[in-house]
Write a protein that holds these residues in place. Structure first.
Motif, PDB file in Angstrom:
ATOM      1  N   ARG A  50     -37.724  17.680  -6.421  1.00  0.00           N
ATOM      2  CA  ARG A  50     -38.472  16.271  -5.020  1.00  0.00           C
ATOM      3  C   ARG A  50     -38.362  15.310  -6.575  1.00  0.00           C
ATOM      4  O   ARG A  50     -38.629  15.816  -7.475  1.00  0.00           O
ATOM      5  CB  ARG A  50     -39.300  16.469  -4.568  1.00  0.00           C
ATOM      6  CG  ARG A  50     -40.156  15.204  -4.564  1.00  0.00           C
ATOM      7  CD  ARG A  50     -41.224  14.730  -3.781  1.00  0.00           C
ATOM      8  NE  ARG A  50     -41.677  13.536  -2.941  1.00  0.00           N
ATOM      9  CZ  ARG A  50     -42.581  13.032  -1.996  1.00  0.00           C
ATOM     10  NH1 ARG A  50     -42.841  14.592  -1.220  1.00  0.00           N
ATOM     11  NH2 ARG A  50     -43.065  12.201  -1.838  1.00  0.00           N
ATOM     12  N   PHE A  51     -37.683  14.736  -7.095  1.00  0.00           N
ATOM     13  CA  PHE A  51     -37.898  13.356  -7.437  1.00  0.00           C
ATOM     14  C   PHE A  51     -38.361  12.095  -7.371  1.00  0.00           C
ATOM     15  O   PHE A  51     -37.868  11.646  -6.423  1.00  0.00           O
ATOM     16  CB  PHE A  51     -36.310  13.083  -8.772  1.00  0.00           C
ATOM     17  CG  PHE A  51     -37.006  12.434  -9.718  1.00  0.00           C
ATOM     18  CD1 PHE A  51     -37.064  13.492 -10.735  1.00  0.00           C
ATOM     19  CD2 PHE A  51     -36.739  11.663  -9.551  1.00  0.00           C
ATOM     20  CE1 PHE A  51     -36.607  12.866 -12.317  1.00  0.00           C
ATOM     21  CE2 PHE A  51     -36.665  10.656 -11.356  1.00  0.00           C
ATOM     22  CZ  PHE A  51     -36.845  11.405 -12.436  1.00  0.00           C
ATOM     23  N   ASP A  52     -39.512  11.365  -7.785  1.00  0.00           N
ATOM     24  CA  ASP A  52     -40.351  10.522  -7.428  1.00  0.00           C
ATOM     25  C   ASP A  52     -39.942   9.586  -8.859  1.00  0.00           C
ATOM     26  O   ASP A  52     -39.932   9.833  -9.589  1.00  0.00           O
ATOM     27  CB  ASP A  52     -41.659  10.806  -6.981  1.00  0.00           C
ATOM     28  CG  ASP A  52     -41.832  11.400  -5.808  1.00  0.00           C
ATOM     29  OD1 ASP A  52     -40.926  11.804  -5.662  1.00  0.00           O
ATOM     30  OD2 ASP A  52     -43.111  11.688  -5.540  1.00  0.00           O
ATOM     31  N   LEU A  53     -39.362   7.888  -8.347  1.00  0.00           N
ATOM     32  CA  LEU A  53     -39.099   7.087  -9.263  1.00  0.00           C
ATOM     33  C   LEU A  53     -40.068   5.442  -9.082  1.00  0.00           C
ATOM     34  O   LEU A  53     -39.249   5.271  -7.990  1.00  0.00           O
ATOM     35  CB  LEU A  53     -37.353   7.315  -9.380  1.00  0.00           C
ATOM     36  CG  LEU A  53     -37.275   5.904 -10.572  1.00  0.00           C
ATOM     37  CD1 LEU A  53     -38.035   5.699 -12.180  1.00  0.00           C
ATOM     38  CD2 LEU A  53     -35.665   5.513 -10.524  1.00  0.00           C
ATOM     39  N   GLY A  54     -41.340   5.415  -9.103  1.00  0.00           N
ATOM     40  CA  GLY A  54     -41.874   4.916  -8.110  1.00  0.00           C
ATOM     41  C   GLY A  54     -42.276   5.129  -7.439  1.00  0.00           C
ATOM     42  O   GLY A  54     -42.354   6.308  -7.040  1.00  0.00           O
ATOM     43  N   ALA A  55     -41.996   3.987  -6.819  1.00  0.00           N
ATOM     44  CA  ALA A  55     -42.448   4.757  -5.207  1.00  0.00           C
ATOM     45  C   ALA A  55     -41.001   4.919  -4.334  1.00  0.00           C
ATOM     46  O   ALA A  55     -40.635   5.701  -2.831  1.00  0.00           O
ATOM     47  CB  ALA A  55     -42.331   3.197  -4.817  1.00  0.00           C
ATOM     48  N   THR A  56     -39.344   4.753  -4.654  1.00  0.00           N
ATOM     49  CA  THR A  56     -38.804   6.061  -4.559  1.00  0.00           C
ATOM     50  C   THR A  56     -38.867   7.212  -4.730  1.00  0.00           C
ATOM     51  O   THR A  56     -38.817   8.117  -5.511  1.00  0.00           O
ATOM     52  CB  THR A  56     -37.321   5.653  -5.566  1.00  0.00           C
ATOM     53  OG1 THR A  56     -37.362   3.588  -5.117  1.00  0.00           O
ATOM     54  CG2 THR A  56     -36.096   6.015  -4.661  1.00  0.00           C
ATOM     55  N   SER A  57     -38.167   8.042  -3.595  1.00  0.00           N
ATOM     56  CA  SER A  57     -38.549   9.496  -3.531  1.00  0.00           C
ATOM     57  C   SER A  57     -36.880  10.023  -2.754  1.00  0.00           C
ATOM     58  O   SER A  57     -36.963   9.655  -1.407  1.00  0.00           O
ATOM     59  CB  SER A  57     -39.731   9.785  -3.015  1.00  0.00           C
ATOM     60  OG  SER A  57     -40.180  11.627  -3.356  1.00  0.00           O
ATOM     61  N   VAL A  58     -36.814  11.288  -2.955  1.00  0.00           N
ATOM     62  CA  VAL A  58     -35.992  12.182  -3.557  1.00  0.00           C
ATOM     63  C   VAL A  58     -36.014  13.840  -3.068  1.00  0.00           C
ATOM     64  O   VAL A  58     -36.261  13.873  -4.234  1.00  0.00           O
ATOM     65  CB  VAL A  58     -34.527  11.673  -3.690  1.00  0.00           C
ATOM     66  CG1 VAL A  58     -33.600  12.639  -3.216  1.00  0.00           C
ATOM     67  CG2 VAL A  58     -33.816   9.890  -3.911  1.00  0.00           C
ATOM     68  N   ILE A  59     -35.795  13.835  -2.154  1.00  0.00           N
ATOM     69  CA  ILE A  59     -35.540  15.494  -2.148  1.00  0.00           C
ATOM     70  C   ILE A  59     -34.313  16.397  -2.096  1.00  0.00           C
ATOM     71  O   ILE A  59     -33.660  15.482  -1.682  1.00  0.00           O
ATOM     72  CB  ILE A  59     -36.623  16.337  -1.024  1.00  0.00           C
ATOM     73  CG1 ILE A  59     -37.961  15.696  -1.268  1.00  0.00           C
ATOM     74  CG2 ILE A  59     -36.447  17.850  -0.548  1.00  0.00           C
ATOM     75  CD1 ILE A  59     -38.870  16.464   0.207  1.00  0.00           C
TER      76      ILE A  59
END
Length: 229
Positions: A31-40
């Motif tokens: 899982r990678f979160d960039l600020g409020a952007t989140s992707v699994i």
């Protein structure tokens, strides 16, 4: 100037976080979160490949992108193609002939720069799965707004004022950096090409922070695993 998420500079990245091995049924995940952007992202393989997709001398790489809600649209299909063309050249697929490496990206929340977040998540998931790679990929996005300001790592609110958006991915070789992705959308004239070069340079400088973070995250995971043995 204060940005929508309270960053004070146009060249400032949002805070990022990452976790590996978040999905236990996959061979690798992250899982990678960039600020409020989140992707699994999950990675399965190398595994058996359907005969119609089999390649005799290398692995088949498949990328599936799932939106945060609803069914996949043309946008997700375009992102799938972008991600596949980024990672196919750096996966050592010749070591895994006649197999399939399946990469599934689930967008949890898209608050801007989702392609960059997906690339960073995939890189971590591939490492978690033990897939052999030529390089380690990391990505950053920037935009040129309607007043010709360059904004690094834009949020969804900032992207509403974008004239063009540029996402770059780079490998982690220190001397001869390879551009793994240069993806642009929007409108910019030939006279504005200098702005594109500025975007490239800014992302190239900023991606070092992402590479350092990914390296730290991987080292922390290995150290935790060693302590649990």
């Amino acid at each position: 100037m204060t940005r929508p998420d309270r960053r004070t500079e146009n060249t400032q990245l949002r805070a990022f976080s990452a976790t590996q091995n978040v999905l236990h049924r996959a061979d690798g995940s992250a899982r990678f979160d960039l600020g409020a952007t989140s992707v699994i992202c999950s990675v399965s393989g190398p595994m058996e490949v359907p005969l119609r997709d089999e390649k005799l001398d290398e692995a088949t790489v498949e990328v599936v992108v799932r939106p945060s809600s609803g069914i996949a649209s043309t946008r997700e299909k375009l992102i799938e193609n972008t991600l596949r063309t980024t990672f196919e050249p750096i996966i050592l697929s010749g070591m895994m002939p006649r197999t399939l490496v399946q990469i599934v990206v689930q967008i949890i929340k898209d608050d801007g720069s989702v392609i960059a977040a997906a690339i960073n998540a995939i890189a971590l998931a591939l490492l978690d799965a033990g897939i052999p790679l030529k390089y380690m990929a990391a990505s950053v996005t920037c935009m040129i707004d309607k007043t010709n300001n360059i904004i690094l790592d834009p949020t969804a609110a900032e992207l509403e004022n974008a004239k063009s958006v540029h996402t770059f991915a780079f490998d982690n070789t220190p001397r001869t950096t390879t551009v793994l992705l240069s993806d642009s959308s929007g409108v910019f004239s030939e006279e504005e090409f200098d702005k594109y070069i500025e975007c490239y340079d800014l992302c190239h400088q900023a991606v070092g922070q992402v590479h350092s973070f990914i390296r730290t995250a991987v080292e922390a995971k290995k150290q935790k695993e060693h302590q649990q043995q």
